[in-house]
Design an enzyme around this catalytic site. Structure first.
Site, PDB file in Angstrom:
ATOM      1  N   ASP A 162       0.810  -1.215   0.000  1.00 60.96           N
ATOM      2  CA  ASP A 162       0.000   0.000   0.000  1.00 60.96           C
ATOM      3  C   ASP A 162       0.847   1.270   0.000  1.00 60.96           C
ATOM      4  OD1 ASP A 162      -2.025  -1.841   0.302  1.00 60.96           O
ATOM      5  OD2 ASP A 162      -2.654  -1.178   2.294  1.00 60.96           O
ATOM      6  N   TYR A 172      -3.510  -2.723  -5.556  1.00 56.67           N
ATOM      7  CA  TYR A 172      -4.280  -3.861  -5.034  1.00 56.67           C
ATOM      8  C   TYR A 172      -5.712  -3.859  -5.602  1.00 56.67           C
ATOM      9  CZ  TYR A 172      -6.323  -6.917  -1.389  1.00 56.67           C
ATOM     10  OH  TYR A 172      -6.972  -7.925  -0.704  1.00 56.67           O
TER      11      TYR A 172
END
Ligand SMILES: NC(=O)c1ccc[n+]([C@@H]2O[C@H](COP(=O)([O-])OP(=O)(O)OC[C@H]3O[C@@H](n4cnc5c(N)ncnc54)[C@H](OP(=O)(O)O)[C@@H]3O)[C@@H](O)[C@H]2O)c1
Length: 241
Positions: free
Chosen positions: A88, A147
């Protein structure tokens, strides 16, 4: 009839619960993992489920690994594409490495695994492919452009492949979990959990890995032959698509 099931990332977290649920349903299960030998050995000792190590991002490794499993256990009837990672970062800080690592595991891994079981399933006229997406692929999530892109792609991949598999007895489906009570979640501070995350979930709690596993086991069963191309959301009502 005993079905042979292969679960990627099946040695811990949600994947371990899926491996165990499929075993409880009568399948012979093989679980793969990437590098955590200790967890994999403990899982095999505890459950009797064989574990195999390779990187799902590597096509040739997938081909060789699946050939080994088929030599050990028999042809793969059920594939669960569960292995997944996060890297992330807000997009202005996301590096090409963050992007490519997530693509290689979460998206190329799904291609590499599915492509190497597909022809065998077509020849035998039976197959179950279940891919683990995420709520964040359905709704997007700050700092997860990489993601979310892979998890949304799982859904398009599934809808396309379901059309190709239908006449060959192969169903292709997605399970999209919300926030699940795994090791990853236990690192979140209590204040963030209670004040930010839980208030977003109408049922008022995290999901359990076993709840995702039961959804997967159903879609992988012989009983689910009329369900294909679907996305089953298991997120406590957090997002309804
Ligand atoms: N946890 C959640 O709340 C949540 C929510 C929505 C969706 N999901 C999705 O559910 C799936 C499982 O998540 P999780 O939280 O249970 O993950 P986890 O606990 O981090 O376990 C990941 C598993 O995947 C394996 N793996 C990772 N990269 C791999 C690679 N390149 N090749 C082969 N195996 C690899 C790991 O192997 P090692 O043990 O060797 O590292 C491990 O067995 C993922 O696809 C994730 O995106 C999770």
């Amino acid at each position: 009839m005993t079905r042979i099931a292969l679960v990627t990332g099946g040695s811990r977290g949600i994947g371990a619960a899926i491996s165990e649920a499929l075993k409880a349903q009568g399948c012979t299960v093989a679980a793969t993992y990437a590098g955590n030998d200790e967890k994999a050995a403990a899982f095999t000792k505890e459950t009797g489920i064989k574990t195999y190590k390779w990187n799902v991002g590597d096509y040739e490794a997938c081909k060789a690994g699946i050939a080994q499993i088929e030599a050990d256990l028999g042809p793969v009837d059920i594939l669960v594409n569960n292995a997944g990672i996060t890297r992330d970062a807000p997009f202005h800080k996301m590096t090409p490495q963050h992007w490519h690592e997530v693509m290689d595991t979460n998206l190329n891994g799904v291609f590499n695994m599915t492509h190497n079981v597909w022809n065998g399933m077509r020849e035998r006229k039976f197959g179950r492919i279940v891919t683990i997406s995420s709520i964040n692929g359905q709704k997007g999530q700050f700092a997860q452009a990489n993601y979310a892109a892979t998890k949304a792609a799982d859904i398009g991949f599934t809808k396309a492949l379901a059309q190709e598999g239908a006449r060959a007895g192969i169903t292709v489906n997605v399970v999209a979990p919300g926030y699940i009570n795994t090791e990853m979640m236990s690192t979140i501070p209590e204040k963030v959990m209670n004040e930010v995350i839980l208030p977003q979930i109408p049922v008022g709690r995290l999901g359990e890995a076993s709840e995702i596993a039961r959804a997967v086991a159903f879609l992988a069963s012989d009983d689910a032959g009329f369900i294909t191309g679907s996305t089953l959301s298991a997120n406590g009502g957090q997002y309804m698509s």
